[in-house]
Design a protein around this motif. Sequence first.
Motif, PDB file in Angstrom:
ATOM      1  N   GLN A  18       0.829  -1.194   0.000  1.00 44.16           N
ATOM      2  CA  GLN A  18       0.000   0.000   0.000  1.00 44.16           C
ATOM      3  C   GLN A  18       0.866   1.247   0.000  1.00 44.16           C
ATOM      4  O   GLN A  18       1.969   1.247   0.556  1.00 44.16           O
ATOM      5  N   LYS A  19       0.348   2.296  -0.609  1.00 46.10           N
ATOM      6  CA  LYS A  19       1.019   3.586  -0.511  1.00 46.10           C
ATOM      7  C   LYS A  19       0.814   4.159   0.887  1.00 46.10           C
ATOM      8  O   LYS A  19      -0.206   3.920   1.531  1.00 46.10           O
ATOM      9  N   LEU A  20       1.789   4.917   1.343  1.00 43.11           N
ATOM     10  CA  LEU A  20       1.688   5.585   2.622  1.00 43.11           C
ATOM     11  C   LEU A  20       0.790   6.818   2.510  1.00 43.11           C
ATOM     12  O   LEU A  20       0.630   7.387   1.424  1.00 43.11           O
ATOM     13  N   VAL A  21       0.218   7.205   3.622  1.00 45.80           N
ATOM     14  CA  VAL A  21      -0.656   8.375   3.676  1.00 45.80           C
ATOM     15  C   VAL A  21       0.116   9.521   4.317  1.00 45.80           C
ATOM     16  O   VAL A  21       0.528   9.443   5.482  1.00 45.80           O
ATOM     17  N   PHE A  22       0.352  10.576   3.549  1.00 43.20           N
ATOM     18  CA  PHE A  22       1.011  11.769   4.060  1.00 43.20           C
ATOM     19  C   PHE A  22       0.055  12.945   3.986  1.00 43.20           C
ATOM     20  O   PHE A  22      -0.699  13.083   3.011  1.00 43.20           O
ATOM     21  N   LYS A  23       0.113  13.768   5.006  1.00 40.23           N
ATOM     22  CA  LYS A  23      -0.730  14.963   5.024  1.00 40.23           C
ATOM     23  C   LYS A  23       0.108  16.179   5.375  1.00 40.23           C
ATOM     24  O   LYS A  23       1.239  16.063   5.879  1.00 40.23           O
ATOM     25  N   LEU A  24      -0.454  17.358   5.101  1.00 42.20           N
ATOM     26  CA  LEU A  24       0.245  18.614   5.322  1.00 42.20           C
ATOM     27  C   LEU A  24      -0.545  19.502   6.274  1.00 42.20           C
ATOM     28  O   LEU A  24      -1.755  19.681   6.106  1.00 42.20           O
ATOM     29  N   THR A  25       0.151  20.018   7.268  1.00 44.42           N
ATOM     30  CA  THR A  25      -0.440  21.029   8.137  1.00 44.42           C
ATOM     31  C   THR A  25       0.140  22.382   7.746  1.00 44.42           C
ATOM     32  O   THR A  25       0.977  22.484   6.834  1.00 44.42           O
ATOM     33  N   THR A  26      -0.272  23.406   8.439  1.00 46.45           N
ATOM     34  CA  THR A  26       0.288  24.731   8.180  1.00 46.45           C
ATOM     35  C   THR A  26       1.771  24.785   8.523  1.00 46.45           C
ATOM     36  O   THR A  26       2.489  25.667   8.052  1.00 46.45           O
ATOM     37  N   GLY A  27       2.240  23.829   9.317  1.00 52.07           N
ATOM     38  CA  GLY A  27       3.652  23.782   9.681  1.00 52.07           C
ATOM     39  C   GLY A  27       4.481  22.841   8.837  1.00 52.07           C
ATOM     40  O   GLY A  27       5.691  22.723   9.049  1.00 52.07           O
ATOM     41  N   GLY A  28       3.869  22.141   7.896  1.00 55.73           N
ATOM     42  CA  GLY A  28       4.630  21.249   7.032  1.00 55.73           C
ATOM     43  C   GLY A  28       4.087  19.834   7.027  1.00 55.73           C
ATOM     44  O   GLY A  28       2.907  19.591   7.321  1.00 55.73           O
ATOM     45  N   LEU A  29       4.958  18.879   6.693  1.00 59.20           N
ATOM     46  CA  LEU A  29       4.563  17.492   6.496  1.00 59.20           C
ATOM     47  C   LEU A  29       4.288  16.792   7.816  1.00 59.20           C
ATOM     48  O   LEU A  29       5.026  16.951   8.788  1.00 59.20           O
ATOM     49  N   VAL A  30       3.230  15.993   7.836  1.00 54.84           N
ATOM     50  CA  VAL A  30       2.927  15.138   8.980  1.00 54.84           C
ATOM     51  C   VAL A  30       3.509  13.761   8.699  1.00 54.84           C
ATOM     52  O   VAL A  30       3.101  13.090   7.746  1.00 54.84           O
ATOM     53  N   GLN A  31       4.472  13.337   9.505  1.00 54.50           N
ATOM     54  CA  GLN A  31       5.084  12.025   9.324  1.00 54.50           C
ATOM     55  C   GLN A  31       4.183  10.941   9.916  1.00 54.50           C
ATOM     56  O   GLN A  31       3.396  11.209  10.836  1.00 54.50           O
ATOM     57  N   PRO A  32       4.286   9.710   9.425  1.00 56.59           N
ATOM     58  CA  PRO A  32       3.563   8.605  10.056  1.00 56.59           C
ATOM     59  C   PRO A  32       3.903   8.503  11.546  1.00 56.59           C
ATOM     60  O   PRO A  32       5.050   8.704  11.943  1.00 56.59           O
ATOM     61  N   ALA A  33       2.898   8.226  12.362  1.00 55.11           N
ATOM     62  CA  ALA A  33       3.091   8.094  13.805  1.00 55.11           C
ATOM     63  C   ALA A  33       2.312   6.870  14.259  1.00 55.11           C
ATOM     64  O   ALA A  33       1.219   6.965  14.817  1.00 55.11           O
ATOM     65  N   VAL A  34       2.895   5.688  14.011  1.00 57.86           N
ATOM     66  CA  VAL A  34       2.152   4.447  14.193  1.00 57.86           C
ATOM     67  C   VAL A  34       1.987   4.052  15.646  1.00 57.86           C
ATOM     68  O   VAL A  34       1.307   3.067  15.942  1.00 57.86           O
ATOM     69  N   GLN A  35       2.588   4.806  16.572  1.00 53.91           N
ATOM     70  CA  GLN A  35       2.262   4.577  17.975  1.00 53.91           C
ATOM     71  C   GLN A  35       0.828   5.000  18.273  1.00 53.91           C
ATOM     72  O   GLN A  35       0.243   4.607  19.290  1.00 53.91           O
ATOM     73  N   ASN A  36       0.261   5.798  17.373  1.00 56.42           N
ATOM     74  CA  ASN A  36      -1.139   6.205  17.471  1.00 56.42           C
ATOM     75  C   ASN A  36      -1.992   5.175  16.737  1.00 56.42           C
ATOM     76  O   ASN A  36      -1.861   5.001  15.528  1.00 56.42           O
ATOM     77  N   PRO A  37      -2.889   4.472  17.425  1.00 55.87           N
ATOM     78  CA  PRO A  37      -3.664   3.411  16.769  1.00 55.87           C
ATOM     79  C   PRO A  37      -4.575   3.917  15.663  1.00 55.87           C
ATOM     80  O   PRO A  37      -5.013   3.120  14.826  1.00 55.87           O
ATOM     81  N   THR A  38      -4.847   5.218  15.612  1.00 55.61           N
ATOM     82  CA  THR A  38      -5.702   5.756  14.558  1.00 55.61           C
ATOM     83  C   THR A  38      -4.909   6.334  13.395  1.00 55.61           C
ATOM     84  O   THR A  38      -5.503   6.854  12.446  1.00 55.61           O
ATOM     85  N   ASP A  39      -3.582   6.248  13.448  1.00 51.82           N
ATOM     86  CA  ASP A  39      -2.784   6.750  12.329  1.00 51.82           C
ATOM     87  C   ASP A  39      -3.122   5.962  11.067  1.00 51.82           C
ATOM     88  O   ASP A  39      -3.212   4.724  11.108  1.00 51.82           O
ATOM     89  N   PRO A  40      -3.317   6.630   9.920  1.00 52.70           N
ATOM     90  CA  PRO A  40      -3.716   5.909   8.703  1.00 52.70           C
ATOM     91  C   PRO A  40      -2.666   4.930   8.192  1.00 52.70           C
ATOM     92  O   PRO A  40      -2.981   4.074   7.355  1.00 52.70           O
ATOM     93  N   ASN A  41      -1.441   5.028   8.684  1.00 51.00           N
ATOM     94  CA  ASN A  41      -0.389   4.119   8.251  1.00 51.00           C
ATOM     95  C   ASN A  41      -0.155   2.966   9.232  1.00 51.00           C
ATOM     96  O   ASN A  41       0.748   2.159   9.022  1.00 51.00           O
ATOM     97  N   ARG A  42      -0.979   2.896  10.270  1.00 51.92           N
ATOM     98  CA  ARG A  42      -0.783   1.918  11.339  1.00 51.92           C
ATOM     99  C   ARG A  42      -0.710   0.488  10.808  1.00 51.92           C
ATOM    100  O   ARG A  42       0.095  -0.322  11.289  1.00 51.92           O
ATOM    101  N   ASN A  43      -1.522   0.142   9.833  1.00 53.48           N
ATOM    102  CA  ASN A  43      -1.584  -1.243   9.348  1.00 53.48           C
ATOM    103  C   ASN A  43      -0.818  -1.458   8.047  1.00 53.48           C
ATOM    104  O   ASN A  43      -1.015  -2.471   7.367  1.00 53.48           O
ATOM    105  N   ILE A  44       0.061  -0.521   7.707  1.00 52.98           N
ATOM    106  CA  ILE A  44       0.899  -0.661   6.515  1.00 52.98           C
ATOM    107  C   ILE A  44       2.299  -1.091   6.952  1.00 52.98           C
ATOM    108  O   ILE A  44       2.845  -0.571   7.930  1.00 52.98           O
ATOM    109  N   LEU A  45       2.863  -2.035   6.223  1.00 54.49           N
ATOM    110  CA  LEU A  45       4.228  -2.481   6.475  1.00 54.49           C
ATOM    111  C   LEU A  45       5.174  -1.520   5.756  1.00 54.49           C
ATOM    112  O   LEU A  45       5.166  -1.443   4.525  1.00 54.49           O
ATOM    113  N   PHE A  46       5.981  -0.789   6.531  1.00 55.80           N
ATOM    114  CA  PHE A  46       6.873   0.191   5.903  1.00 55.80           C
ATOM    115  C   PHE A  46       8.059   0.449   6.818  1.00 55.80           C
ATOM    116  O   PHE A  46       8.094   0.046   7.971  1.00 55.80           O
TER     117      PHE A  46
END
Length: 399
Positions: free
Chosen positions: A120-148
């Motif tokens: 699967q492709k990773l999910v990256f998003k942008l805030t007003t401060g820049g790129l949001v990196q994956p944070a898989v310690q958060n169970p709701t992170d969209p990349n939580r179930n992706i192997l990367f």
Amino acid sequence: MLRKLTRRILAPAVAAALLGAVLTVITPSSADAAVPATIPLKLTNNSGRGDAVYVYTLGTLLSTGQQGWADANGTFHAWPAGGNPPTPAPDASIAGPANGQTKTIRIPKFSGRIYFSYGQKLVFKLTTGGLVQPAVQNPTDPNRNILFNWSEYTLNDSGLWINSTQVDMFSAPYAVGVQRSDGSTLNTGHLKSGGYTGFFNALRGQPGGWANLIQTRSDGTVLRALSPTYGLETGALPATVMNDYINRVWQKYATTNLTVTPFTDQPNTKYFGRVSGNVMNFTNSSGAVVTSFQKPDAASIFGCYKYLDAPNDLVRGPISRTLCAGFNRSTLLVNPNQPDTGTANFYLDSVTNHYARKIHAQMADGKAYAFAFDDVGNQESLVHDGNPQQAYLTLDPFN
């Protein structure tokens, strides 16, 4: 924002000067060709997996300070403005090589990361401060179930630094390398044969909550083991996990000095630590107090921050990074002269960073970035060359 290890290799010249780092910055001489704007990165897929692979080159363009991404040709693209809540980032993915295949892309003069994902492709998003990196310690992170996983690199006029990092997590196995101008190559990050499953089996067998660091997917796929920093954050590890060792260290150095010699090239620069109450005060050779540390907790030790903060200065930072390494490796009780740069004393105490211990035990060359200052004593999984001809990232087998 890039975090953890990226801060370690963002400015190697500064790190070497201010923190006594083991990195040697090689400035190209007039006889050397200048480091070009991009260099080739050879991607090799030896994973044994049939999943599609997606690759991303993300970071800060050093010539302008802009954050963005690079395509397969190494062309820079600045991130558009983000939002609050975060908005989807442009698709920066590059189709990676299939199993058993290789592919060469180009990477620019970035301080950043090379991500790769399976299936699967990773999910990256942008805030007003820049790129949001994956944070898989958060169970709701969209990349939580992706192997990367990812590597971190800096390419600048002084050359290439590229690492294999486990500071945030241990996941999909890979190695990095660089081809030098004489044609030779440097490599690091390969696991021993059986090292991937060996690490997870060892972590499962470690009592005290360490097995709780492992994250799996609903289909049974083992995705990663979180670092103990995130283990504390998520409650997987108890906050008291290092207390016994911390207490023993504080007791020992209430009656004797802890001597820290932070710079390998300055053996006469020494600082002397002595505990008084809840504080370890460090004096210089003249007896003046130069900095003090409150009694740390597990979060301070595993994250090398908080009570063990390490500013980019010439005193507190170098002492703190030495303490951080000593606590993680549990060498402070067996050697009152720090840093302890031989591995014989590492991780022998029953109270230690077992995550780091088990990672190093499975590395083919023994090198790893299992915590932020794992480069103390030259234990880090990083390669550097001042005139790189080509970089390598090899996706290794899951065995």
